[in-house]
Design an enzyme around this catalytic site. Structure first.
Site: not given
Length: 318
Positions: A76, A151, A194
């Protein structure tokens, strides 16, 4: 099962004593001649300097290819990590911008697949709302974008006692949906980013749709990484009986932000195969033996033992 040592940049051989370097040569030779596909899980220290970040990532990708990797995983924020909201937004690009074009050219030149694990992508209404997506992009060895996952869980967390204060939603749009696992040379890869790691529903959905490998490119804070990073990655591997590959940011990006590091590769039994440590950029190379996925699921058929969805909702109806 062995742990693969982290391999530091192109000049790493000068950092090892001769006996240790001979072990690195053995590892390289074993990887380059392996009948099984090899993945490279990378660790970098991105800054607001996009050109320098690309140069560092390019070097890692080239080294990974030389060592036999068929697919390379970057973390990321591989493109940059800004020091303010304004800087983060001003440096963002579209998928057709210079940064992704450079990576597409690199993939095509080296004939390697890339997982670009968290790109600052300008939103569809950028001109009016100045907001971005955090996008995970898969590029094949021809330089084509194969998949884009945006995301879906945003990191809005205040931990004053640990010095953590981040509000991703201040400038980021949550992705609208999951993305189907992608067939790659190393297996079928399910995409997360993440903070998505903390939501087992996401990994379970990807596994149900055929994922053999889960990937969580990340920039974990030092405090949350030290407490939760490895245990969460191992838990996702054990629950889904998938390989889990997690590229990571490490070290100090600028005066306001540092990352935990420890890019990891975990097998379907939950064993850590490689750990890049918490200090320097580098990579781990891991063989992906999909027979491990099949045998683990065959010997412990968790999915077959799972009750129907209504069973797990039964408490809500009582």
């Amino acid at each position: 099962m062995f742990r693969v040592r982290c391999i530091l940049g192109t000049f790493a051989k000068y950092l090892f004593s001769p006996p240790a370097w001979r072990e690195q040569i053995k590892l390289q030779n074993r990887m380059s001649t392996s009948p099984r596909p090899v993945a490279a899980v990378c660790q970098v220290t991105a800054t607001p300097d996009k050109e320098a970040n690309f140069s560092a990532c390019k070097q890692l990708v080239e080294e990974a290819k030389e060592r036999g990797a068929g697919m390379v995983f970057l973390p990321e924020g591989f493109d940059y990590i800004g020091s303010s909201r304004e800087e983060t937004l001003s440096l963002s690009e579209s998928l057709t911008g210079d940064t992704i074009s450079l990576y597409a050219q690199l993939a095509r030149k080296l004939k390697v697949w890339l997982s670009l694990g968290g790109f600052h992508e300008r939103g569809h209404d950028w001109e009016s709302d100045r907001r971005i997506y955090n996008s995970h992009i898969i590029i094949n060895d021809k330089g084509d974008i194969i998949s884009v996952y945006r995301k879906s869980h945003l990191f809005d967390v205040e931990l004053p006692e640990k010095g953590v204060s981040l509000k991703e939603s201040a400038f980021t749009i949550p992705g609208p949906s999951l993305t189907s696992p992608v067939q790659t040379p190393i297996g079928k890869v399910g995409l997360g980013i993440c903070y998505d790691l903390r939501f087992p529903e996401l990994s379970a959905a990807l596994q149900r749709h055929g994922a053999e490998i889960l990937t969580y490119p990340s920039a974990f804070t030092v405090a949350t990484g030290a407490a939760h990073w490895e245990v969460l990655l191992r838990a996702r591997a054990i629950e889904t009986q998938c390989f889990v590959l997690a590229a990571a940011q490490v070290g100090r990006h600028h005066e306001k932000r540092s990352s935990y590091g420890h890019a990891l590769a975990v097998d379907p039994w939950g064993e850590v195969l490689g750990d890049c440590g918490g200090e320097k950029p580098g990579m781990v190379l891991v063989e992906i033996d999909l027979e491990k996925v099949r045998s683990t699921r065959r010997n412990m058929p968790v999915r077959q033992h799972r009750r129907d969805a209504g069973f797990y909702c039964s408490l809500e109806t009582t």
